[in-house]
Design a protein around this motif. Sequence first.
Motif, PDB file in Angstrom:
ATOM      1  N   ASP A 132      -7.493   0.553  -3.981  1.00 13.69           N
ATOM      2  CA  ASP A 132      -7.418   0.803  -2.936  1.00 13.69           C
ATOM      3  C   ASP A 132      -8.178  -0.147  -2.698  1.00 13.69           C
ATOM      4  O   ASP A 132      -8.488  -1.271  -2.186  1.00 13.69           O
ATOM      5  CB  ASP A 132      -7.650   1.770  -2.126  1.00 13.69           C
ATOM      6  CG  ASP A 132      -7.110   2.773  -1.935  1.00 13.69           C
ATOM      7  OD1 ASP A 132      -5.996   2.284  -2.335  1.00 13.69           O
ATOM      8  OD2 ASP A 132      -6.933   3.875  -1.719  1.00 13.69           O
ATOM      9  N   VAL A 176      -9.247   3.866   4.843  1.00 11.79           N
ATOM     10  CA  VAL A 176      -9.223   2.866   3.844  1.00 11.79           C
ATOM     11  C   VAL A 176     -10.413   1.591   4.318  1.00 11.79           C
ATOM     12  O   VAL A 176     -11.136   1.096   4.177  1.00 11.79           O
ATOM     13  CB  VAL A 176      -8.652   2.131   2.658  1.00 11.79           C
ATOM     14  CG1 VAL A 176      -9.119   1.356   1.799  1.00 11.79           C
ATOM     15  CG2 VAL A 176      -7.704   3.693   1.994  1.00 11.79           C
ATOM     16  N   TYR A 205       0.947  -0.851  -0.009  1.00 14.04           N
ATOM     17  CA  TYR A 205      -0.388  -0.024  -0.104  1.00 14.04           C
ATOM     18  C   TYR A 205       1.059   1.296   0.028  1.00 14.04           C
ATOM     19  O   TYR A 205       0.413   2.379  -0.323  1.00 14.04           O
ATOM     20  CB  TYR A 205      -1.328  -0.195   1.310  1.00 14.04           C
ATOM     21  CG  TYR A 205      -1.738   1.449   1.272  1.00 14.04           C
ATOM     22  CD1 TYR A 205      -3.247   1.277   0.426  1.00 14.04           C
ATOM     23  CD2 TYR A 205      -1.590   2.224   2.054  1.00 14.04           C
ATOM     24  CE1 TYR A 205      -3.886   2.165   1.152  1.00 14.04           C
ATOM     25  CE2 TYR A 205      -2.229   3.561   2.124  1.00 14.04           C
ATOM     26  CZ  TYR A 205      -3.381   3.453   1.776  1.00 14.04           C
ATOM     27  OH  TYR A 205      -4.015   4.782   1.794  1.00 14.04           O
ATOM     28  N   LEU A 261      -4.717   4.589   5.270  1.00 14.42           N
ATOM     29  CA  LEU A 261      -4.759   3.284   4.935  1.00 14.42           C
ATOM     30  C   LEU A 261      -6.134   2.738   6.234  1.00 14.42           C
ATOM     31  O   LEU A 261      -7.026   1.789   5.887  1.00 14.42           O
ATOM     32  CB  LEU A 261      -2.805   1.914   5.944  1.00 14.42           C
ATOM     33  CG  LEU A 261      -4.019   0.983   5.081  1.00 14.42           C
ATOM     34  CD1 LEU A 261      -4.000   0.271   3.859  1.00 14.42           C
ATOM     35  CD2 LEU A 261      -1.794   0.289   6.001  1.00 14.42           C
TER      36      LEU A 261
END
Lengths: 930, 159
Positions: B85, B114, B56, B111
């Motif tokens: 994502d 998400v 990521y 992150l």
Amino acid sequence: MLKYVKEGALDLLAFTLPSSLIESIRQVSDDDFLSPEWGHQQRQPRMRRRHNTTSSSSSRAVAPTQRHLLTTKKSSGGLFSSAGSILLQDTDTRSHNLPDSVSINCLNKGPQLPYEVLTLIFQYLPASDMFSILAVNRLWRQIALMETKQIDLSECFPMDCLGLGYDVYSDFDFVYHLFSIFPLISSLVIKDRYMRDRDLRVVTAGILAGKMAFTEAVGPAIGSEPYLEAQQVIAQRRAQQQGHTSTTNTTITPTKPTSTKVIRASIKEELREFSRSVATYVLIPQTRNTLRKKILERLEYNLEQKEIQEYCWMVENGINPLTFQSSTAASLTQWRTGPSSPSSHASTSTAAPILYAKRYPLVPMTHYRFQDCCFAKDWGSAMDINKLPMIGLAAAISGQGLVVDLEGSYGAPSKSIKQMMAFCFGAHCVISLDLNFRHTHMELEHVTELLSENPLLYKIDIVDSPAYHDLIRLPALRGLGEMMERMQKLCFDLDEQELEVTLQQASMLLKALDRDIDLEEAERADKKAPPISQAGLTEAISAADAAPSEPVPTYLMVQRRPLDDPRRPIESLSQQLKFAEDASQADKIRTAKVLLKGVIYHGVSGLINTRDRQSGQALLHTLAWRRSYSVLAALATQPANLTTSTTVNLATPPATLEQQSSSSLFSSSPSSSSLFATKGYFWNQAPGMFSSSAPSSSTLSEIAPNPLMSNLEPSGGAVLSDSPTASFSFDLSTSAPAPIQSTLPSSSGLSSLINISALPAALSSALSFRRMSLPVSTLWIPEDSEDIGVGGGTQPEPDSDDDEDKDDSGVEMGRVSRSSSPDNGSDQESDSDNEVATLNTSSTPVATTATAAVEPPARQEWVIPEQHPVAISLRMARKLLQLKANPNVYNKDGRSAVVCASYMGFLPMESLLIEQGGYSKELIRIRETM
Amino acid sequence: MTVILVSSDNQDFKVDKEVAERSILIKNMLEDVGESDSPIPLPNVTAAVLTKVIEYCEHHRNDPIQVPEETDDPRKRSNDIEEWDMKFMQVDQEMLFEIILAANYLDIKPLLDVGCKTVANIIKGKTPEEIRKAFNIVNDFTPEEEAQIKKENEWAEDR
């Protein structure tokens, strides 16, 4: 799997018809078959969702019949199908009735999301999912209740924004419960194209739940007696709503209303600041750009025109708090416990008077404008009925005043308005009411009822409504209604001088009325004068014999009724109005005063703005119509012209035209044949369209004769300003048979004014006022167009050729017209204002040839004779418009004047209005919509 | 310049410093320690999860560092996940939760966001029972509490 089938599902077998069977199967969702009986079968809140779980772009609402299918969608598949992990739970919780699969999964420990992460996750959930979260387990419930500080309503109930049917209550309940259950909500996210309707529900529910206050600063002091009382009422309502069900132990009952922040990033900061500063909720939806733009424009306009400030001023300075003595809480309680339906106005108003009501300090109010919230085609749905009760109720509970502005509520059914009013007035909180609806007929009796039963309502606008007509015809108004009728007639007769006199008389009458009202008030304050009701009828009659304080026209004096008392207009009017039997004398007096003040406030301007119910025309429209009609009358002569061959010298001195008086032009002498009718000029005219005052086609036939064909007599009237001696020769030779000229009446000056070659332009001009020839049911009066651009009304969309009206309206009188031809003349309106004083140089009538003999007519400028009917009508209209352009009069009159000026073709008048009234913004807006 | 990250199961991951500094935790550590070749232990992150996290961070290495929102608008949308994502998060729930926890530990806010959005999307539109099923959550309400909750939400049930 069968063991999980509910008993209800097994009953399916009892159905015999296949359709019933299928429907029953459809009703029993997959979840019903699959859900274990051990679990708490928490249903999804009966809200609709905009988005499903996987598609964020889907904006299509879920129909109610599909709702259960959506909410029971299996979650095992899809993107996140590998459900091998678990969210760790306490394994010591009861598992006595767990199905095997679940029990096994629960033992399968995996990562546990910490409290903070769950909190973060919940923040991404729309409000409709929060109720589900509450019922998952203790941990989730605790996190949701304790950590939810903002709620996003954007994805909730997107469909059926108008709140049709029972869903209204569903939406309302949803917001209410949201506020009630989540104790820490401090902000709302509202972004939805349907928000304008939901705003009200949100605010209302917020107030009812005690979570939202219109303001903290100026409301009842926290902890004060009024505050506690209001809280008590709120608590009672909550208990009533929830059936005395207490919430779980983690639910915190709010102890004080918090200023919940309604977030809209799109609102201009200054507007938001304004709304904060005056504690007025300005609810602007993030909605369709056009709608939002209009609402913002409207708001800005209100700010600019100090309309809102006026209300704020009222709050701050204008109202004695003691007058706000109807304890809203008490009134609500009374209203709710009343024996009759709350939708009945009578039932709410005839409830026991609030004698023991607490006196709340005055708190800010909501200015509720229908034009802002109820827009165009939305009207007629249930939203109108649902909004006001809620907002009225909220205002009642919160102790707020309410300004109801129904202007623009076109087409509102009278019954609906009455119901809405009942709700609002049931709260005893309306302090200003604008009933200036034009297509809704509220009778004076109802207006009187509203006023008399609502002590806070001290301002009303009924101009242009049937109630206004009835009111000004009452003797207490000293013949204002008769004056209005007289002015109407004078406009038809084009009696310029008399109109001037009448206007002055009306102005004097209103001033005198105002002064007498003040005197009467002063007398009453000193308690020197006993009210008429006590003194009896004889006193009223004797008072009527007394001389008025201002000279009143003689023709008005004879029309007075015995009860008319020129010196005491309030009491006089209170005697003449119809009140309910239980109306107190004080209410009667106050009602009469409010009505009188309303009339005076609008003054002569109000009269000008008022239309006659019979004809449906205002004075200005009468003149506009009159002018157009004159052109039509002249036009009617043209077909006859085509039948003969003649030569006309237009150099004839204009004096020859002046023998035609306006009254003779439209005299009412009977006529046997109507050229208009026979030639189809009134093909759309409905019977009785102008029944009371407009000349009929038969009377007009009298002016039909064409001077051009009558003995070739000199026909002047239209002269060239720059070359007065110029002469024209017209070759009108046609092959058509000549009519019997002896049957034609004498010529009219108007007819002679019209140049043959200009007739196509005249035709288009006449037809430009096409609405005048529409049936009554479709009559659309230009003045109404003022509201199209500012956020209200269900007027039909302007015709596509209205753009041509725009061009039309700006054309100056006396300008040489553009070319036109009969082929497109029927719809070509750009030349409509040039019809009379124009010389068309390039048109080529079908059967007519016009030839300029001396010089190119494009350089010619025509001057209308001073006494020509058209010139008179224009002057009279200008006079009226000047009155309406007074910047001291109500704004909308000015706006209306701009519209009228445009339709009259007064470009200079528009400038005048801008200079005097400063209506530039409005003018631009109006012209954009015309 | 590269840094070495050591997972909880003692696997080393050599990554660019720029990538590693997507984690505020690592960034702060590097700033505190200064120039050093010493490996950075991450005892709360397994190798499998760290692989995903590094993937990521590699993908988003050029993204601007997210600063705390100062906007007045607290809207949090779960439907604005980028396509990459979204595919990245197509993992089983265990891994999903592990990634979220790792993001939380390493302080990689994008992150974490998400991950939370992904979980929120799973929850969206589900009944309580479906949520329990989806996450294998045990209903720990007592019968009395259940009855009370049911009554509390009675208004919302289909009539």
